[in-house]
Scaffold this active site. Sequence first.
Site, short mmCIF file in Angstrom:
data_model
loop_
_atom_site.label_atom_id
_atom_site.label_comp_id
_atom_site.label_asym_id
_atom_site.label_seq_id
_atom_site.Cartn_x
_atom_site.Cartn_y
_atom_site.Cartn_z
N HIS A 5 0.81 -1.22 0.00
CA HIS A 5 0.00 0.00 0.00
C HIS A 5 0.86 1.29 0.00
O HIS A 5 0.59 2.21 -0.76
CB HIS A 5 -0.90 0.01 1.24
CG HIS A 5 -1.71 -1.25 1.42
ND1 HIS A 5 -2.83 -1.56 0.67
CD2 HIS A 5 -1.54 -2.30 2.27
CE1 HIS A 5 -3.32 -2.72 1.06
NE2 HIS A 5 -2.56 -3.20 2.02
O1 RIB Z 1 -4.03 0.10 5.37
C1 RIB Z 1 -2.64 0.01 5.14
C2 RIB Z 1 -1.94 1.16 5.79
O2 RIB Z 1 -2.01 1.05 7.21
C3 RIB Z 1 -0.45 1.16 5.46
O3 RIB Z 1 0.07 2.47 5.57
C4 RIB Z 1 0.10 0.29 6.55
O4 RIB Z 1 1.49 0.56 6.79
C5 RIB Z 1 -0.72 0.75 7.72
O5 RIB Z 1 -0.11 1.95 8.26
#
Ligand code: RIB
Length: 323
Positions: free
Chosen positions: A245
């Site tokens: 992500h």
């Molecule tokens: O939903 C994924 C996000 O939440 C990413 O930034 C992961 O590192 C967590 O912080």
Amino acid sequence: MEKIKVLIDCDTGIDDIVALAYALKTERLDVLGVTTVCGNLPVDITTYNTLNALNLMGRNELPLAKGAAKPLERELWDAAYIHGSNGLGGYEFAEKTSKQPEPQPAHEFLYNMLQAQPEPVTIIALAPLTNIALLLQQHPDAREKIQRIVFMGGSLRTGNPTPVATFNVLADPEAAKYVIATKVPFVMCSLDCTRGSFLTYEDLDKVRALHNPVADMVDKVTGFYLESTKAENTVDGQKKGVDIHDLCTVMYVTHPELFEGEHYFADVETKGELTTGFTLVDFEDNLRKPLEDKTVLFLKKVDREKYVEYFLQVLARYQESGR
Ligand code: RIB
Ligand code: CA
């Protein structure tokens, strides 16, 4: 090509450190500094991981400031069940850094860094928005020095870990609501988009074949991530690979041409028993908000092939020394 000046706020965890591996090596970014916040893990752990990531990636010259130890109003909860108790799936740094954070807290560091720049700067926000909210609450004039906030989080009709809320919003929904309400230009690299940012098993084989210390780290941390995110990465019974992500979010800054998105009005639910953390994005313009209120660029889709190609190209640039 002129480098894009950025500040990165993170809660280094697994996808954060993979994103840092790209952000700190690509020739398209001029990273001015890094800040840490509680989120995936408590801020002491996310700070330790980020300091050592800078060392591993040969970027000890970059300043790092430690941020909020808890959300604006809520109690801290973390995602150790996804990232492991040390935030990196058990990966240990071969070389431990002695580098220390800057003396000032993250939101003051961000303000000072923004004020020192002649032009507005992009903030890449890979974590709950607590530091950014504190920055804007305590220094409203900072808004003029922020070109845009490029944030990992938000969604159309999905969520992780609830059916409607994404972690970086759910962990501090009041912060997200506040930041968006300031109408600072806001790019929402949504979960819908980042679910297209997966590395396949073949991609991970290419990472493993690079044989440099940073690629080796990526190989190890994604190995844990594959297992801990198995449920969301199994589509129609087939495991597609692993979503990265935060890497997807940084890739938008360096290669916006890979993405599809549109501007909408958005707000955040902070009171709902079932829906707290839900990002309300007015896709059908039901609220008929004026154009100046449609300050959120909601990213819907990424060209995955190109995203992986550019990531691997940059990861290959780390030398045996890891620098
Ligand atoms: O939903 C994924 C996000 O939440 C990413 O930034 C992961 O590192 C967590 O912080
Ligand atoms: Ca993160």
